[in-house]
Enzyme design. Structure first.
Site, PDB file in Angstrom:
ATOM      1  N   ARG A  82       0.795  -1.234   0.000  1.00  0.00           N
ATOM      2  CA  ARG A  82       0.000   0.000   0.000  1.00  0.00           C
ATOM      3  C   ARG A  82       0.830   1.289   0.000  1.00  0.00           C
ATOM      4  O   ARG A  82       0.274   2.370  -0.129  1.00  0.00           O
ATOM      5  CB  ARG A  82      -0.977   0.058   1.186  1.00  0.00           C
ATOM      6  CG  ARG A  82      -2.057  -1.002   1.189  1.00  0.00           C
ATOM      7  CD  ARG A  82      -3.049  -0.757   2.317  1.00  0.00           C
ATOM      8  NE  ARG A  82      -4.160  -1.689   2.273  1.00  0.00           N
ATOM      9  CZ  ARG A  82      -4.182  -2.867   2.885  1.00  0.00           C
ATOM     10  NH1 ARG A  82      -3.116  -3.256   3.584  1.00  0.00           N
ATOM     11  NH2 ARG A  82      -5.218  -3.663   2.800  1.00  0.00           N
ATOM     12  N   ASP A  83       2.135   1.192   0.156  1.00  0.00           N
ATOM     13  CA  ASP A  83       2.945   2.410   0.234  1.00  0.00           C
ATOM     14  C   ASP A  83       4.342   2.163  -0.339  1.00  0.00           C
ATOM     15  O   ASP A  83       5.354   2.436   0.306  1.00  0.00           O
ATOM     16  CB  ASP A  83       3.028   2.883   1.686  1.00  0.00           C
ATOM     17  CG  ASP A  83       3.700   4.253   1.831  1.00  0.00           C
ATOM     18  OD1 ASP A  83       3.816   4.971   0.820  1.00  0.00           O
ATOM     19  OD2 ASP A  83       4.109   4.593   2.955  1.00  0.00           O
ATOM     20  N   VAL A  84       4.398   1.637  -1.554  1.00  0.00           N
ATOM     21  CA  VAL A  84       5.684   1.374  -2.201  1.00  0.00           C
ATOM     22  C   VAL A  84       6.261   2.699  -2.689  1.00  0.00           C
ATOM     23  O   VAL A  84       5.666   3.378  -3.529  1.00  0.00           O
ATOM     24  CB  VAL A  84       5.525   0.388  -3.375  1.00  0.00           C
ATOM     25  CG1 VAL A  84       6.871   0.176  -4.078  1.00  0.00           C
ATOM     26  CG2 VAL A  84       4.957  -0.943  -2.894  1.00  0.00           C
ATOM     27  N   ARG A  85       7.396   3.058  -2.155  1.00  0.00           N
ATOM     28  CA  ARG A  85       8.095   4.287  -2.553  1.00  0.00           C
ATOM     29  C   ARG A  85       9.545   4.160  -2.095  1.00  0.00           C
ATOM     30  O   ARG A  85       9.877   3.282  -1.298  1.00  0.00           O
ATOM     31  CB  ARG A  85       7.437   5.530  -1.962  1.00  0.00           C
ATOM     32  CG  ARG A  85       7.204   5.482  -0.461  1.00  0.00           C
ATOM     33  CD  ARG A  85       6.575   6.762   0.021  1.00  0.00           C
ATOM     34  NE  ARG A  85       5.966   6.641   1.320  1.00  0.00           N
ATOM     35  CZ  ARG A  85       6.031   7.559   2.282  1.00  0.00           C
ATOM     36  NH1 ARG A  85       6.737   8.663   2.087  1.00  0.00           N
ATOM     37  NH2 ARG A  85       5.423   7.377   3.436  1.00  0.00           N
TER      38      ARG A  85
END
Length: 250
Positions: A82-85
């Site tokens: 949900r928060d690939v960065r």
């Protein structure tokens, strides 16, 4: 959050951070995790941009492939990131390459499933969430329930940033993120970075397709495409990507 943290703690993969313990202390949730020395991918990207350098293409391919492998393992276990960065991808330096031809680095993905959704159209997201905006999938921007293809969209945005040196969108607010991710196409990566091999641009375009049905349907499909493209890269293509010594090692 506790349930998500416990699910993340059950994951076991060489590119997923190891969580030793998840517990509560009063109103606080805490986790005891593996220590990874060295900075995140975000730190490297900032340093390279300041020096007007690119990361060597073979190293970019290794980092993105290892991250896709981590997502594949997580998705198969029923866990979304949900928060690939870049801030959530740590780079572990190895004493030697794991396979011949690979760089001596290992991407380690952290913070699985811990990101909180933001309401569609919100102008002022919490500071902790603002860094997510350039990487959010269109469906996340609309506050729809994401699936694994949302993680792949985000990874495609990281891939774009690594090969071009820039994020395709400036998104100061959640409302602006929603507009750009849903209505604006990414500037062609090869227009920004002329030496980028066409096969690599194709992977980026597939991962970041606006409609989930047009993306890779599973992370393994993306990692397979990455390995095929990596194995086909020639010395000439690597040199064209970053001519005149502009490529540097992680």
């Amino acid at each position: 959050i506790m349930e998500q943290a416990q699910a993340a703690a059950r994951l076991s993969h060489s590119s997923i951070i190891t969580i030793y313990k998840v517990a509560e202390f009063g109103d606080l949730l805490y986790m005891v995790m593996e220590y990874i020395p060295g900075p995140s991918l975000a730190s490297y990207l900032t340093q390279f941009a300041a020096r007007n350098q690119l990361i060597a293409l073979n190293q970019i391919m290794a980092v993105i492939t290892q991250t896709a492998d981590a997502l594949a393992a997580a998705h198969e276990a029923g866990v979304l990131h949900r928060d690939v960065r870049p801030q959530n991808i740590l780079l572990k330096q190895l004493d030697r390459a794991e396979r011949p031809g690979d760089p001596p680095i290992r991407a380690i993905v952290t913070d699985f499933g811990l990101a909180q959704p933001i309401a569609a159209g919100t102008d002022r997201p919490a500071p902790a969430l603002a860094g997510m905006l350039p990487y959010l999938s269109p469906e996340q921007c609309l506050a729809k329930s994401p699936d694994g293809r949302s993680d792949l969209y985000s990874l495609g945005m990281v891939f774009y940033q690594m090969v071009t040196g820039w994020l395709p969108f400036e998104v100061p607010s959640a409302a602006e993120a929603t507009r750009k991710h849903l209505q604006e196409g990414l500037p062609a990566a090869r227009a920004v970075r002329a030496g980028l091999p066409e096969a690599v641009e194709t992977i980026i375009n597939t991962a970041t397709a606006r409609r989930p049905a047009e993306r890779y349907q599973a992370a393994k499909q993306m990692s397979d495409a990455l390995r095929q493209a990596s194995n086909a890269l020639s010395t000439a293509e690597l040199q064209r990507f970053a001519p005149n010594g502009t490529a540097a090692s992680l």
